[in-house]
Design an enzyme around this catalytic site. Structure first.
Site, short mmCIF file in Angstrom:
data_model
loop_
_atom_site.label_atom_id
_atom_site.label_comp_id
_atom_site.label_asym_id
_atom_site.label_seq_id
_atom_site.Cartn_x
_atom_site.Cartn_y
_atom_site.Cartn_z
CE LYS A 113 21.44 -0.55 -12.56
NZ LYS A 113 20.34 -0.67 -11.57
C1 LIG Z 1 19.57 0.46 -11.03
C2 LIG Z 1 18.26 0.15 -10.39
C3 LIG Z 1 17.27 1.15 -10.18
C4 LIG Z 1 17.51 2.61 -10.53
O1 LIG Z 1 17.51 2.84 -11.90
P1 LIG Z 1 18.10 4.20 -12.52
O2 LIG Z 1 18.09 4.02 -13.99
O3 LIG Z 1 19.50 4.30 -11.96
O4 LIG Z 1 17.25 5.31 -12.08
C5 LIG Z 1 16.06 0.77 -9.63
N1 LIG Z 1 15.81 -0.52 -9.28
C6 LIG Z 1 16.74 -1.50 -9.46
C7 LIG Z 1 16.41 -2.89 -9.02
C8 LIG Z 1 17.99 -1.21 -10.01
O5 LIG Z 1 18.91 -2.20 -10.16
#
Ligand SMILES: *Cc1c(COP(=O)(O)O)cnc(C)c1O
Length: 499
Positions: A113
């Site tokens: 993120k």
């Molecule tokens: C948020 C997250 C995901 C999922 O990603 P999306 O874009 O919501 O599909 C997968 N792995 C981790 C570690 C995350 O923080």
């Protein structure tokens, strides 16, 4: 380029407006009015650039109301070694022959993120200036762990912004709690709520739409915006790293320019994999997009049957960031797959809100099956995969990434497809040390959170991210725990508009 709403195709707003508003007033999500093209020649040109310049090149195609200098200002500030522990920003590591891990977790909070939330504050403040929005932007976040911390790190000390994060008191891991309660910065706030994630989310939604709060914010020159992946400013940065990864593979000769690759993504809200879809339709040579879920497999079922049904048991898993039953970014994909049929989207998502279910047309099912493959695995398979790839390749991955590896292995066994493949690796193994250690040792450990990190280090021998190592000796700044009923007064106090 203009942006429309998935629920109103006649809407036309600039990217600066789409990013500051976050979500369209009609409840739809903003999408660009067309998908810009990227040619193989352009991808070849990108090979010679650093990550910040590659990203800027991609963003220019979408943010046509930004000047080149504004975009470069955003990318240079976000994608530098001040914030990321590797020069390449998004590191590629070959797991085995022709299969590459795209490590998206070398940023300040050790999850992917950061790739978007490091740049979103710059997109937002630049957008606000551009449309002469003379207001301080308030970011209010309800989090189950990763988003809250990544948003705090992104917005800390960014002029013209303030951020407040609510998390469920007992609903986040000890490490995630430490990450948030020790947060530095003069414009940040963190508060625990007695309740679960839904209580946080409902409370935040109620505050967003409270007329009294809205009026007071107006009087004091404040406005809300969103740091969730419904904001186009969070999706766009993710398109860049798939194109960048391909450029790197072509540059190093792992693939020939024009060769197709598969992309595997561990999925929750469908943001990360949708970014890969956009990259493909810009012209990136992609064979299959492979969507990996944990046992909350609403997306696997949807891709395989065309029926989206959230009426099912919710499971808490060892890949918590994928424990989601409503994948909001799917709305953007379906808007594209229906030929931008806003009426159809309104009907389906209305039905999702009312009955928790909708079924797409035969035509959409057909396109889905041509573009996507999907699979899922449970916690024991996830842990077995962590152990297996550690034993085979001396590579340590986190639980979310392991779900992707397992689903890819199943896909490969089922199809025999030996196309070279990029797997999105979404978190540092240290961020989920307890589960990773349990996978490696075959039993739960009673060490404390920091000793577990040290123990994982003995296996993986990759450096512990400095930001996680530093947590142990950091001072706790936020300890407030409040009741649901106190949220509104807390918010007014925090924003300094109580009187
Ligand atoms: C948020 C997250 C995901 C999922 O990603 P999306 O874009 O919501 O599909 C997968 N792995 C981790 C570690 C995350 O923080």
């Amino acid at each position: 380029m203009y942006y429309k709403s998935t629920r109103d195709s006649s809407l036309r707003v600039s990217s600066a407006e789409a990013i500051t508003q976050g979500i369209s007033a009609d409840g739809g999500l903003f999408v660009p009015d067309s998908i810009p093209e990227i040619t193989l020649d352009e991808i070849k040109y990108l090979s010679g650039l650093n990550y910040s310049c590659r990203a800027a090149y991609v963003f220019k195609k979408y943010l046509t109301d930004f000047t080149d200098a504004e975009i470069q200002y955003c990318t240079d500030n976000a994608y530098s070694t001040k914030n990321f522990e590797t020069e390449s920003i998004a590191e590629l590591s070959e797991l085995f022959d022709g299969t590459y891990m795209l490590e998206l977790w070398h940023g300040p909070t050790c999850a992917f993120k950061d790739m978007a939330l490091q740049i979103l504050p710059y997109f937002l403040t630049t957008s606000a200036k551009k449309i002469n929005l003379d207001k301080k932007i308030i970011i209010l976040v309800a989090t189950s762990g990763d988003t809250g911390k990544a948003a705090l790190e992104g917005f800390k000390d960014v002029p013209g912004t303030q951020i407040l994060v609510f998390y469920p008191e007992d609903g986040v891991s000890p490490m995630q709690k430490r990450q948030m309660t020790t947060q530095e910065g003069s414009n940040v706030g963190v508060c625990a709520l007695k309740g679960n994630f839904d209580d946080c989310q409902n409370g935040v939604k109620a505050i967003f739409t409270d007329p009294e709060i809205k009026e007071k914010m107006n009087e004091h020159g404040l406005m809300f915006s969103s740091a969730n992946s419904i904001n186009w400013g969070r999706l766009l940065p993710q398109i860049a790293y798939y194109i960048s990864a391909y450029a790197s593979l072509a540059e190093s000769g792992e693939i020939a320019l024009g060769d197709k690759v598969n992309i595997v993504v561990p999925t929750g809200n469908f943001g990360n994999i949708l970014a890969a879809y956009y990259a493909k339709h810009m012209g990136l040579p992609v064979n299959r997009l492979i969507c990996a879920s944990n046992v909350n497999k609403v997306l696997t079922d949807f891709i395989n049957t065309g029926v989206y049904d959230r009426n099912r048991e919710f499971f808490t898993t060892c890949s918590p960031s994928m424990d989601i039953l409503i994948s909001s970014n799917l709305e953007r994909l379906l808007y594209l797959l229906t030929g931008e049929d806003d009426k159809q989207i309104k009907e389906w998502f209305g039905s999702l809100a009312k009955e928790g279910r909708y079924e797409v047309t035969e035509n959409v099912k057909k396109i889905l099956s041509e573009e996507f493959s999907a699979g899922f695995c449970d916690d024991s398979q996830t842990k077995a995969t962590i152990k297996e790839i550690f034993d085979k390749y001396s590579y340590t991955c986190d639980t979310h990434t392991a779900v992707a590896v397992k689903v890819y292995e199943d896909y490969k066994a089922r199809t025999g497809d030996d196309t070279k493949t990029i797997i999105a690796s979404t978190a540092s193994p240290y961020k989920f040390s307890a589960s990773v250690l349990e996978a490696l040792e075959g039993k739960t450990s009673d060490l404390d959170e920091y000793d577990k990190v040290d123990k994982v280090l003995e296996y993986s021998r990759i450096p512990v991210p400095a930001s996680l190592a530093a947590l142990k000796n950091k001072e706790q700044r936020f300890s407030k725990v409040i009741d649901k009923s106190e949220m509104k007064s807390f918010v007014l106090q925090d924003f300094g508009i109580a009187e």
